[in-house]
Design a protein around this motif. Structure first.
Motif, short mmCIF file in Angstrom:
data_model
loop_
_atom_site.label_atom_id
_atom_site.label_comp_id
_atom_site.label_asym_id
_atom_site.label_seq_id
_atom_site.Cartn_x
_atom_site.Cartn_y
_atom_site.Cartn_z
N VAL A 88 0.52 -1.15 0.51
CA VAL A 88 -0.19 0.59 -0.35
C VAL A 88 0.38 1.24 -0.34
CG1 VAL A 88 -1.79 1.33 1.43
CG2 VAL A 88 -2.17 -1.21 1.14
N ARG A 89 1.38 1.43 0.78
CA ARG A 89 2.77 2.73 1.19
C ARG A 89 3.03 2.64 -0.67
NH1 ARG A 89 8.31 2.71 4.04
NH2 ARG A 89 9.57 5.05 3.65
N GLY A 90 3.71 1.66 -1.27
CA GLY A 90 4.36 1.94 -2.52
C GLY A 90 3.67 2.35 -3.47
N LEU A 91 2.63 1.68 -3.41
CA LEU A 91 1.33 2.66 -4.33
C LEU A 91 0.73 4.08 -3.80
CD1 LEU A 91 -0.59 -0.85 -4.46
CD2 LEU A 91 0.47 0.00 -6.70
N GLU A 92 0.83 3.86 -2.65
CA GLU A 92 0.07 5.65 -2.44
C GLU A 92 1.57 6.51 -2.84
OE1 GLU A 92 -0.92 5.18 1.47
OE2 GLU A 92 -3.32 4.62 1.07
N ALA A 93 2.71 5.48 -2.65
CA ALA A 93 4.25 6.43 -2.88
C ALA A 93 3.88 6.87 -4.66
CB ALA A 93 5.59 5.76 -2.88
N GLY A 94 3.19 6.24 -5.43
CA GLY A 94 3.08 6.40 -6.62
C GLY A 94 3.04 5.54 -7.68
N ALA A 95 3.75 4.08 -7.34
CA ALA A 95 4.76 3.13 -8.05
C ALA A 95 2.96 2.36 -9.34
CB ALA A 95 4.05 2.35 -6.92
N ASP A 96 3.25 1.88 -9.90
CA ASP A 96 2.38 1.59 -10.72
C ASP A 96 2.22 0.49 -10.73
OD1 ASP A 96 1.69 4.28 -12.86
OD2 ASP A 96 4.42 3.85 -12.63
N ASP A 97 2.41 -0.80 -10.15
CA ASP A 97 3.12 -2.40 -9.98
C ASP A 97 3.66 -2.39 -8.91
OD1 ASP A 97 1.76 -4.02 -9.85
OD2 ASP A 97 2.17 -4.73 -11.99
N TYR A 98 3.24 -3.60 -8.26
CA TYR A 98 4.21 -3.89 -7.25
C TYR A 98 4.86 -5.54 -6.99
CZ TYR A 98 5.63 -3.56 -2.13
OH TYR A 98 6.68 -3.67 -1.57
N LEU A 99 5.56 -5.99 -7.60
CA LEU A 99 6.02 -7.77 -7.11
C LEU A 99 6.24 -8.14 -6.00
CD1 LEU A 99 4.95 -10.06 -9.30
CD2 LEU A 99 7.25 -9.18 -10.44
N PRO A 100 6.39 -8.97 -5.18
CA PRO A 100 7.12 -9.58 -4.67
C PRO A 100 7.73 -10.22 -4.51
CG PRO A 100 4.50 -10.21 -4.23
CD PRO A 100 4.95 -8.94 -5.33
N LYS A 101 8.78 -10.81 -4.29
CA LYS A 101 10.10 -11.18 -4.45
C LYS A 101 9.31 -12.64 -3.49
CE LYS A 101 14.07 -8.41 -4.92
NZ LYS A 101 15.42 -7.95 -4.49
N PRO A 102 10.21 -13.95 -4.15
CA PRO A 102 10.04 -13.95 -5.53
C PRO A 102 8.87 -14.69 -6.54
CG PRO A 102 10.31 -16.51 -4.30
CD PRO A 102 10.06 -14.93 -2.89
N PHE A 103 9.44 -13.80 -7.66
CA PHE A 103 7.88 -14.10 -8.71
C PHE A 103 9.71 -14.81 -10.07
CE2 PHE A 103 11.44 -10.00 -8.81
CZ PHE A 103 12.22 -10.14 -9.87
N SER A 104 8.61 -15.17 -11.11
CA SER A 104 8.62 -15.65 -12.41
C SER A 104 9.11 -14.17 -13.04
CB SER A 104 7.89 -16.78 -12.65
OG SER A 104 6.76 -15.62 -13.58
N PHE A 105 9.90 -14.59 -14.07
CA PHE A 105 10.24 -13.76 -15.43
C PHE A 105 9.22 -13.27 -16.06
CE2 PHE A 105 11.28 -12.58 -19.28
CZ PHE A 105 12.73 -11.63 -19.64
N ASP A 106 8.53 -14.84 -16.77
CA ASP A 106 7.06 -14.32 -17.29
C ASP A 106 6.30 -13.37 -16.61
OD1 ASP A 106 8.47 -16.17 -18.93
OD2 ASP A 106 7.33 -17.73 -18.13
N GLU A 107 5.58 -13.58 -15.16
CA GLU A 107 5.01 -12.65 -15.26
C GLU A 107 5.41 -11.21 -14.74
OE1 GLU A 107 2.36 -11.77 -10.55
OE2 GLU A 107 4.47 -13.47 -10.35
N LEU A 108 6.96 -11.09 -14.38
CA LEU A 108 7.83 -9.91 -14.48
C LEU A 108 7.04 -9.63 -16.28
CD1 LEU A 108 9.34 -7.49 -13.97
CD2 LEU A 108 11.09 -8.57 -14.65
#
Length: 225
Positions: A88-108
């Motif tokens: 929430v903090r990241g999105l409210e600060a102006g981020a457009d998307d948020y991806l928690p680690k670990p993640f797949s390259f295809d999703e990124l």
């Protein structure tokens, strides 16, 4: 398409950089927040991939600096933190998307492509304005102080690129590439000629002048200092 990756974990940054390069993207890597903020301010990027936990300056501070300077580049935040409050903090600060680690390259990759489509769609349809000069990309109408200005196709393309990059000095080579497609005309003074045409229509009879020459560098569209 250019992507700025701000990530201090070498294995993660190399994994992302290699994958995006193989997909045809140009990737600039910054290993800490200060370097990342500098690169974002100096270069033009289609997407910024921003880690939260960074040395020297964390991702939230980098994002705040970007948005505070008026930079609207799409930002995807990466973090090992899985708490909802952090997202929430990241999105409210102006981020457009948020991806928690670990993640797949295809999703990124899918998220990058979605952000770029959304950004291009908004840029393609939103009217552009500087001072009393307005350009509507949908109707292709241009006006200044309420007075309609008729432009040729090349003049319109040149003004559109200027208005998409207000305050940025654009070299003749860059203008040639974007407006004329980098043809042999780049070896002539065609840019100077068309900038002069544009000035006569956009600046002559209006105040203040908006198109300025930067000696040895190119041209810039901005209000005079």
């Amino acid at each position: 398409m250019r992507i700025l990756l701000i990530e201090d974990e070498l294995k993660v940054s190399e994994f992302i950089r290699r994958g995006l390069t193989e997909e045809g993207y140009q990737v600039v890597v910054a290993a800490d927040g200060e370097e990342g903020a500098f690169e974002a301010g100096e270069g033009e990027f289609d997407v910024v991939i921003l880690d939260v936990m960074l040395p020297k300056k964390d991702g939230f501070a980098v994002l705040a600096e970007l948005r505070g300077s008026g930079n609207t580049v799409p930002v995807i935040m990466l973090t090992a933190l899985g708490e909802v409050d952090d997202r929430v903090r990241g999105l409210e600060a102006g981020a457009d998307d948020y991806l928690p680690k670990p993640f797949s390259f295809d999703e990124l990759l899918a998220r990058i492509q979605a952000l770029m489509r959304r950004s291009q769609s908004i840029q393609a349809t939103a009217p552009l304005t500087i001072a009393d000069l307005t350009l509507d990309p949908v109707s292709r109408q241009v006006s200044r102080a309420g007075q309609e200005i008729k432009l040729t196709a090349k003049e319109y393309g040149l003004l559109l690129h200027f208005m998409q990059n207000p305050g940025k000095v654009l070299s003749r080579a860059r203008l040639t590439e974007h407006v004329w497609g980098g043809t042999e005309e780049s070896f002539t003074n065609v840019v100077d000629v068309y900038v002069n045409y544009l000035r006569k229509k956009v600046d002559k009879g209006f105040d203040p002048p908006l198109i300025h020459t930067v000696r040895g560098a190119g041209y810039v569209l901005r209000l005079p200092e």
